[in-house]
Design a protein around this motif. Sequence first.
Motif: not given
Length: 211
Positions: A131-137
Amino acid sequence: MVMEVIFMDEKSIRKLKFVLLSFIAICVVLSAGCTGSGESAPKQSEEQAQVTAVQGSTGTGTAATGEIIHNSILKQYLPTATGNWESGEAIGLQVDDGIYKWSWASKTYEQKLGGEAIVDVIIQDTAGESVGYMTSWDTYMAIDTPDMSMKKVTVQGFPGWIVTDKTDNVITQFVNVNDRFMVYTSVSDGKEDYLTVFNTQTDLKGLSNLS
């Protein structure tokens, strides 16, 4: 969906705009790389950008099973203002849509001596979900173009990436703490060296102990 939001002033709204622009810039570069074409993706309208950001924050992983750290606690791990910087009140958010839970706390910092640089720091608890920024990690890659660059870094022993928008002079750092907390630091109209100042003021190891 249940949301707890603290009133956002003009600085906070400007900060969220930086977040959207950074996220969109990454998506544009990755889209161009996947198509193999030298042409950039069409520019999104402001309304489309907001939809993209909302879709990205919902994630695609399984439901969170752990307890989310409340934003009031995350605020305690935000950097303290130094002699050269001043900040307003921290703001926070809790989200529970029945499937996913996540939270974040943030603060904006400005230079005291008349400099134009603005630094925004956000700490997000994802409970290990996408979720949030973790989706693009997992989409970050080493890249350097005339318009932007991405490079891998390590901050206090934790993996991170620095994404630089050379056109708008925005430098954004993402640090992944235990695959749960994402620490986002954005420098607008400043230098990459400013990241070091705020990295030393952020207790990442203490944050990791909250896992």
